[in-house]
Design a protein around this motif. Structure first.
Motif, PDB file in Angstrom:
ATOM      1  N   THR A  20       0.802  -1.308  -0.006  1.00  0.00           N
ATOM      2  CA  THR A  20       0.046  -0.042   0.070  1.00  0.00           C
ATOM      3  C   THR A  20       0.847   1.240  -0.017  1.00  0.00           C
ATOM      4  N   GLN A  21       1.945   1.242   0.595  1.00  0.00           N
ATOM      5  CA  GLN A  21       2.856   2.259   0.795  1.00  0.00           C
ATOM      6  C   GLN A  21       2.501   3.418   1.718  1.00  0.00           C
ATOM      7  N   ALA A  22       1.350   3.653   1.770  1.00  0.00           N
ATOM      8  CA  ALA A  22       0.774   4.735   2.690  1.00  0.00           C
ATOM      9  C   ALA A  22      -0.777   4.337   2.970  1.00  0.00           C
ATOM     10  N   GLY A  23      -1.193   5.254   3.944  1.00  0.00           N
ATOM     11  CA  GLY A  23      -2.741   5.005   4.155  1.00  0.00           C
ATOM     12  C   GLY A  23      -3.431   6.351   4.207  1.00  0.00           C
ATOM     13  N   ASN A  24      -2.743   7.355   3.658  1.00  0.00           N
ATOM     14  CA  ASN A  24      -3.460   8.494   3.519  1.00  0.00           C
ATOM     15  C   ASN A  24      -3.499   8.670   2.059  1.00  0.00           C
ATOM     16  N   ASP A  25      -4.696   9.350   1.620  1.00  0.00           N
ATOM     17  CA  ASP A  25      -4.994   9.564   0.158  1.00  0.00           C
ATOM     18  C   ASP A  25      -4.338  10.506  -0.405  1.00  0.00           C
ATOM     19  N   GLN A  26      -3.894  11.816   0.235  1.00  0.00           N
ATOM     20  CA  GLN A  26      -2.997  12.888  -0.363  1.00  0.00           C
ATOM     21  C   GLN A  26      -1.469  12.435  -0.404  1.00  0.00           C
ATOM     22  N   VAL A  27      -1.030  11.561   0.367  1.00  0.00           N
ATOM     23  CA  VAL A  27       0.221  10.903   0.268  1.00  0.00           C
ATOM     24  C   VAL A  27       0.416  10.221  -0.821  1.00  0.00           C
ATOM     25  N   ASP A  86     -10.200  -6.951   1.490  1.00  0.00           N
ATOM     26  CA  ASP A  86     -11.503  -7.678   1.638  1.00  0.00           C
ATOM     27  C   ASP A  86     -11.773  -8.643   0.507  1.00  0.00           C
ATOM     28  N   HIS A  87     -11.508  -8.333  -0.473  1.00  0.00           N
ATOM     29  CA  HIS A  87     -11.782  -9.074  -1.694  1.00  0.00           C
ATOM     30  C   HIS A  87     -10.940 -10.129  -1.810  1.00  0.00           C
ATOM     31  N   GLN A 106      -1.526  12.474   9.018  1.00  0.00           N
ATOM     32  CA  GLN A 106      -1.281  11.628   7.747  1.00  0.00           C
ATOM     33  C   GLN A 106      -0.889  10.172   8.186  1.00  0.00           C
ATOM     34  N   PHE A 107       0.393  10.262   9.022  1.00  0.00           N
ATOM     35  CA  PHE A 107       0.993   9.165   9.314  1.00  0.00           C
ATOM     36  C   PHE A 107      -0.069   8.427  10.113  1.00  0.00           C
ATOM     37  N   ASP A 108      -0.831   9.031  11.096  1.00  0.00           N
ATOM     38  CA  ASP A 108      -1.710   8.294  11.759  1.00  0.00           C
ATOM     39  C   ASP A 108      -2.773   7.484  11.005  1.00  0.00           C
ATOM     40  N   GLU A 109      -3.153   8.001  10.035  1.00  0.00           N
ATOM     41  CA  GLU A 109      -3.872   7.205   8.898  1.00  0.00           C
ATOM     42  C   GLU A 109      -3.262   5.887   8.447  1.00  0.00           C
ATOM     43  N   THR A 110      -2.082   5.828   8.234  1.00  0.00           N
ATOM     44  CA  THR A 110      -1.361   4.773   7.838  1.00  0.00           C
ATOM     45  C   THR A 110      -1.422   3.724   9.001  1.00  0.00           C
ATOM     46  N   TYR A 111      -1.085   4.349  10.261  1.00  0.00           N
ATOM     47  CA  TYR A 111      -1.078   3.555  11.381  1.00  0.00           C
ATOM     48  C   TYR A 111      -2.428   2.843  11.525  1.00  0.00           C
ATOM     49  N   ALA A 170      -3.466  -1.309  11.584  1.00  0.00           N
ATOM     50  CA  ALA A 170      -4.066  -1.856  12.781  1.00  0.00           C
ATOM     51  C   ALA A 170      -5.547  -2.332  12.552  1.00  0.00           C
ATOM     52  N   ASP A 171      -6.179  -1.764  11.401  1.00  0.00           N
ATOM     53  CA  ASP A 171      -7.586  -2.095  11.129  1.00  0.00           C
ATOM     54  C   ASP A 171      -7.337  -3.601  10.203  1.00  0.00           C
TER      55      ASP A 171
END
Length: 521
Positions: free
Chosen positions: A338-345, A363-364, A389-394, A398-399
């Motif tokens: 994924t490389q990152a979890g934030n859309d802007q990044v 999920d798929h 933005q990093f917190d979104e990756t975290y 986690a999810d």
């Protein structure tokens, strides 16, 4: 899947690339496999003529290891033998990596350190290969290492083989008419391509043949990620023909290999470069894809397991997932960064998908393939990444609770889009903090996932011994150390049903239940 990108080409680049590989690991090795040479060269090219010894030093990704195997194959075909001792070698090849600055520094340091080795004997040959050389070596590189005899682009053994055979080539040219010389050159060009196969004999200097091997199926890349240097070094995307790959894997199986991993910078894009004007067709009338290749490799007798990497979220098709689900030899193991979890990044990285699309893909995959293990890559501290933005990756990690996360701190690579047009503005200590936070999170996730296997019986392909135990991997690519009594004999290269007796985040331990290799053969 409603959110999957209908146009998976956010940006196509003449020399493009895709993933940020895990931090390079040193692989110090030697190599082997073959070429048919025409005329007078053929008489002197086989094992009956010993030219000397070679040593190959490899650093970086699995693609580099496979490239080194191809070079070894050509060297052995013309009469060289592998040696573990660099001082004993007549030919040394340094296969380099530049994905990280530390890897580039190691390659440059190794090249510089070999000046005394080169001076000690006039007939020694030093070759520099891989991503430090790139598609075409620069004048600056040649000036920096004047003691290097041959500069070899990635996946191309021909410059070295031609250099070593220059005397034979010259002698033959004097005896053969121009038309015959032209024919010889044409054959030589064909034979010295990476399609010649791999030899793994040099990897077995201690007497053991490797159980697993890596086979490149797509060279280069035509998807541009802003952080990645690989496309500039390996060129545009080129898929290898299915019959060529099958032939190479059959050769590896004949040498004792039981598992292969099919490699590509974006392996899911196998065959995409044939979609316009290709003569090759699959059963549906279109260009062959990775699913067709998996079916073809699955039919190879004596091969027990198949893996492939690395995937990209935009190109993971249902055909590929269904092939993993339906073909018994293909392991339930997916590497999809994924490389990152934030859309802007993600947009700045030019990945071409959103966080929501990645979540839906995971999920798929899980709903399609039972018991699948999914691994990812993460870059922390990319240009402009804020703490939020990093917190979104975290939260994404986690999810999703993925089986493994290869983590890297962003470092700009010369010539990439991010190096040229973006600012590396996240302080190094903050990158380290974010990296450690994800490491700690992933350790908890992996411990939880592996803990579910305690007491369960799993299939392990044994790769070798380690501190008195057998070492191997499950179909999901999880590392297991297996205890067996002396009556079990040599388990290397065998499939062992193993009951898990201990689990940790990075490995597990178990006891042998029974050898099930006969059922697989």
């Amino acid at each position: 899947m409603s959110n999957r990108n209908p146009n998976p080409n956010p940006e196509i680049f003449e020399l493009a690339t895709t993933r940020e590989p895990a931090a390079p690991a040193d692989t110090f090795a030697l190599h082997p496999a073959g070429v048919s040479l025409p005329g007078a060269l053929q008489e002197n090219a086989g094992p009956s003529r010993t030219r000397g010894a070679y040593h190959i030093w490899t650093i970086g990704c699995q693609m580099n290891v496979a490239d080194s195997n191809h070079v070894a194959a050509e060297l052995e075909r013309i009469g060289y033998r592998p040696t573990e001792a660099m001082d004993e070698a007549d030919v040394v090849v340094l296969n380099t990596c530049v994905v990280r600055q530390s890897a580039e520094n190691k390659g440059a340091g190794k090249a510089s350190s070999l000046k005394p080795w080169k001076r000690s004997r006039s007939n020694r040959t030093l070759a520099l290969m891989g991503c430090m050389v790139g598609v075409k070596p620069s004048p600056q590189l040649r000036a920096r290492f004047p003691h290097v005899d041959v500069f070899m682009p990635p996946s191309e053994p021909a410059p070295l083989i031609t250099h070593l055979q220059k005397d034979e080539i010259a002698a033959e040219s004097n005896r053969i008419e121009l038309a015959q010389v032209a024919h010889r050159h044409a054959v030589q060009d064909r034979v010295l391509s990476p399609s010649a196969g791999q030899s793994i004999r040099r990897l077995a200097q201690n007497g053991d043949v490797p159980v697993s091997a890596h086979v490149p199926v797509v060279y280069g890349c035509s998807h541009a990620c802003s952080f990645c240097i690989i496309p500039f070094r390996r060129g545009i995307e080129r898929s290898r023909p299915i019959n060529e790959i099958v032939h190479e894997i059959r050769g590896l199986v004949a040498q004792g290999v039981r598992e292969v991993t099919l490699l590509g910078q974006i392996v899911d894009r196998y065959g995409h470069d044939w979609r316009n004007g290709s003569n090759s067709q699959n059963a549906s009338g279109g260009a062959p894809d990775l699913a067709d290749l998996l079916h073809a490799v699955h039919d190879i007798e004596g091969l027990w397991r198949i893996r492939f990497l690395t995937s990209h979220p935009n190109y993971m098709s249902d055909r590929i997932l269904e092939a993993v689900r339906d073909l018994p030899k293909v392991c339930e193991h997916i590497e999809v960064p994924t490389q990152a979890g934030n859309d802007q990044v993600l947009a700045r990285m030019k990945r071409g998908y959103t966080q929501a699309m990645y979540r839906e893909l995971i999920d798929h995959i899980r709903s399609t393939i039972p018991n699948v293990a999914i691994n990812t890559d993460i870059i922390v501290g990319f240009c402009g990444e804020t703490a939020d933005q990093f917190d979104e990756t975290y939260r994404l990690l986690a999810d999703l609770k993925l089986d493994k996360a290869h983590l890297a701190r962003y470092s700009p690579r010369p010539g990439t889009l991010s190096e040229r047009r973006m600012t590396d503005d996240v302080p190094e200590d903050e990158k380290v903090r974010r990296h450690k936070a994800l490491e700690q999170l992933q350790a908890q996730v992996c411990a939880e996932i592996n803990g579910r296997l305690l007491g369960e019986t799993v299939e392990v392909l044994i790769e070798g011994q380690h501190k008195g135990k057998w070492r191997g991997r499950t179909r999901q690519n999880k590392l297991v150390f297996v205890t067996a009594d002396d009556r079990s004999g040599d388990l290397r290269g065998r499939l062992a049903e193993t009951q898990i007796t201990w689990t940790g985040p990075w490995s597990m331990q178990g006891r042998l239940v029974r050898d099930v290799s006969t059922a697989q053969a």
